[in-house]
Scaffold this motif. Sequence first.
Motif, PDB file in Angstrom:
ATOM      1  N   LEU A 225       0.780  -1.319  -0.056  1.00  0.00           N
ATOM      2  CA  LEU A 225       0.192   0.034   0.012  1.00  0.00           C
ATOM      3  C   LEU A 225       0.915   1.288   0.010  1.00  0.00           C
ATOM      4  CD1 LEU A 225      -2.803  -0.826   2.712  1.00  0.00           C
ATOM      5  CD2 LEU A 225      -3.089  -0.673   0.008  1.00  0.00           C
ATOM      6  N   ASP A 226       2.018   1.124   0.819  1.00  0.00           N
ATOM      7  CA  ASP A 226       2.656   2.343   0.814  1.00  0.00           C
ATOM      8  C   ASP A 226       3.413   2.604  -0.491  1.00  0.00           C
ATOM      9  OD1 ASP A 226       4.233   4.605   2.242  1.00  0.00           O
ATOM     10  OD2 ASP A 226       5.991   3.234   1.892  1.00  0.00           O
ATOM     11  N   ARG A 227       4.071   1.491  -1.031  1.00  0.00           N
ATOM     12  CA  ARG A 227       5.098   1.852  -2.349  1.00  0.00           C
ATOM     13  C   ARG A 227       3.917   1.833  -3.683  1.00  0.00           C
ATOM     14  NH1 ARG A 227      10.300   2.008  -0.329  1.00  0.00           N
ATOM     15  NH2 ARG A 227       9.916   1.874   1.836  1.00  0.00           N
ATOM     16  N   LEU A 228       3.083   1.172  -3.809  1.00  0.00           N
ATOM     17  CA  LEU A 228       2.281   1.005  -4.934  1.00  0.00           C
ATOM     18  C   LEU A 228       0.777   1.619  -4.787  1.00  0.00           C
ATOM     19  CD1 LEU A 228       3.239  -2.692  -6.015  1.00  0.00           C
ATOM     20  CD2 LEU A 228       4.349  -0.601  -6.693  1.00  0.00           C
ATOM     21  N   GLY A 229       0.225   1.929  -3.679  1.00  0.00           N
ATOM     22  CA  GLY A 229      -0.941   2.236  -3.677  1.00  0.00           C
ATOM     23  C   GLY A 229      -2.181   0.882  -3.628  1.00  0.00           C
ATOM     24  N   THR A 230      -3.481   1.377  -3.716  1.00  0.00           N
ATOM     25  CA  THR A 230      -4.571   0.474  -3.701  1.00  0.00           C
ATOM     26  C   THR A 230      -4.759   0.067  -5.181  1.00  0.00           C
ATOM     27  OG1 THR A 230      -6.151   1.993  -4.132  1.00  0.00           O
ATOM     28  CG2 THR A 230      -5.441   1.465  -1.715  1.00  0.00           C
ATOM     29  N   ASP A 231      -5.437  -1.414  -5.398  1.00  0.00           N
ATOM     30  CA  ASP A 231      -5.643  -1.703  -6.740  1.00  0.00           C
ATOM     31  C   ASP A 231      -4.660  -1.825  -7.612  1.00  0.00           C
ATOM     32  OD1 ASP A 231      -8.875  -1.573  -6.520  1.00  0.00           O
ATOM     33  OD2 ASP A 231      -8.234   0.400  -5.675  1.00  0.00           O
ATOM     34  N   PHE A 232      -3.408  -2.055  -7.256  1.00  0.00           N
ATOM     35  CA  PHE A 232      -2.243  -2.177  -8.125  1.00  0.00           C
ATOM     36  C   PHE A 232      -2.489  -3.374  -9.002  1.00  0.00           C
ATOM     37  CE2 PHE A 232      -0.583  -4.438  -4.196  1.00  0.00           C
ATOM     38  CZ  PHE A 232      -0.175  -5.407  -4.630  1.00  0.00           C
ATOM     39  N   THR A 233      -1.677  -3.393 -10.008  1.00  0.00           N
ATOM     40  CA  THR A 233      -1.815  -4.176 -11.333  1.00  0.00           C
ATOM     41  C   THR A 233      -1.848  -5.905 -10.762  1.00  0.00           C
ATOM     42  OG1 THR A 233      -0.831  -2.717 -12.645  1.00  0.00           O
ATOM     43  CG2 THR A 233      -1.444  -4.534 -13.645  1.00  0.00           C
ATOM     44  N   VAL A 234      -0.637  -6.365 -10.354  1.00  0.00           N
ATOM     45  CA  VAL A 234      -0.684  -7.754 -10.092  1.00  0.00           C
ATOM     46  C   VAL A 234      -0.027  -7.728  -8.768  1.00  0.00           C
ATOM     47  CG1 VAL A 234       0.547  -9.746 -11.148  1.00  0.00           C
ATOM     48  CG2 VAL A 234      -0.451  -8.232 -12.675  1.00  0.00           C
ATOM     49  N   GLN A 235      -0.523  -8.825  -8.136  1.00  0.00           N
ATOM     50  CA  GLN A 235       0.257  -9.576  -6.825  1.00  0.00           C
ATOM     51  C   GLN A 235       0.827 -10.893  -7.405  1.00  0.00           C
ATOM     52  OE1 GLN A 235       0.425  -8.991  -2.724  1.00  0.00           O
ATOM     53  NE2 GLN A 235       1.726 -10.286  -3.666  1.00  0.00           N
ATOM     54  N   GLY A 236       1.829 -10.999  -6.940  1.00  0.00           N
ATOM     55  CA  GLY A 236       2.718 -12.275  -7.771  1.00  0.00           C
ATOM     56  C   GLY A 236       3.354 -12.988  -6.524  1.00  0.00           C
ATOM     57  N   GLY A 237       3.555 -14.242  -6.651  1.00  0.00           N
ATOM     58  CA  GLY A 237       4.306 -15.236  -5.776  1.00  0.00           C
ATOM     59  C   GLY A 237       4.067 -16.586  -6.256  1.00  0.00           C
ATOM     60  N   GLY A 238       4.731 -17.530  -5.201  1.00  0.00           N
ATOM     61  CA  GLY A 238       4.404 -18.855  -5.612  1.00  0.00           C
ATOM     62  C   GLY A 238       3.007 -19.630  -5.001  1.00  0.00           C
ATOM     63  N   SER A 239       2.722 -20.752  -5.766  1.00  0.00           N
ATOM     64  CA  SER A 239       1.441 -21.082  -5.592  1.00  0.00           C
ATOM     65  C   SER A 239       1.058 -21.505  -3.958  1.00  0.00           C
ATOM     66  CB  SER A 239       0.807 -22.302  -6.516  1.00  0.00           C
ATOM     67  OG  SER A 239       1.842 -23.183  -6.344  1.00  0.00           O
TER      68      SER A 239
END
Length: 420
Positions: free
Chosen positions: A244-258
């Motif tokens: 939230l601090d660095r990208l803000g809300t509703d950012f494009t993609v949250q990624g990571g391992g399954s």
Amino acid sequence: MQAWSRPVVPSVPGSPCAPLLHDTASGGLVSVHTGERARLYVCGITPYDATHIGHASTYLAFDTLQRMWLDAGISVHYAQNITDVDDPLLERATERGMDWRALADDQIQLFRDDMTALRVLPPDDYVAVTEVVEPIADAVVRLLDAGVAYRVDTPDSAMGDDVYFDIAAAEAQGVWSLGQESNYDRELMERLSAERGGDPDRAGKKDPLDPLLWRAAREGEPRWETAAGAGRPGWHIECSVIALDRLGTDFTVQGGGSDLIFPHHEMSAGHAAALSGHPLAAVFSHAGMVAYAGEKMSKSLGNLVLVSELRERGVDPRAVRLAILEHHYRSDWEWTDARLDASIVRLAEWREAFGADDAARSSALSATVVLERVRDALRNDLDTPAAIAVLDEAAASGVDDRRLLRNAIDALLGIDLAAD
């Protein structure tokens, strides 16, 4: 926190466009065209034993996404955390007889070196949890004040109570609901919570799935004196606050391992929604798991193939990258020496085919056509195996513009064939 050096990404001519990407929440392919700028958050390491091939596979998946955005003329704001204080790190430091800060520092530097060798594009914001303890504590206080968090009596702490997130209260706000990111049923959630750092049997919780926001200080553990009390952050809240601090809300993609789908990404989204009144991200995207010797590669099992050890053996990092990209990022697959050997051969064949600018054969393919076929493959949910197959065909036939293909392979797949 300093990240690592950024490799040069060549510009390649043509008519690129943003890719379609699989969204875990909806279960389908969605466009991730975001105008002139994309915002990406990928969960970082807990630095107690980095970097195994499973880590590398995840970061290469989202490196490919970044490269497709850049190819389409879309700038990228990329943020990543480092969970540099957490139970697994503290336990490993105790096992090794090390200070936990020294262990974290060693492994973070090793991770940087591995990412540099693999030519992974670095995050713009590389944030350690220990750098943002105060903002996390302030967020916990806000959640308490809003009635979406509560305290649980903690007899083993003389410094206050643990704080938990109230799932039911957060759902009542209407922005987020349990299961909307993962689509998991309750039984599976409870099993995964117990396996992945949760404490569903903790007495005093309103719901077994309510996650820890703040851990009150215990004897012998790191602690910070904050507005939330003496202690340290829970796991999920760190990513919510940093994102939230660095990208803000509703950012494009949250990624990571399954393995982060639940509880980590589910709860991070819930915390962020409770704090901001908005969804965390538009798309939740996850990379598959990598196995070795018949089991999922994991630190707890100890069946790790470390990028640093491969490098120490003299393995070309480009071959490691190719061996990973041979598999679709969402697939589960197994690392073997044979796969690496095949990628070493492929790298040599590509360098022979595209490495010099001498005259093309009469049977040569159009490099422009090959490039567009590679782009088409990658637009379709980052289908790197299909892109590699196109390039294998081009390597066998030859192309009329080797420089173009060489630059394209560098730009889109991150493999610099011109390097020594």
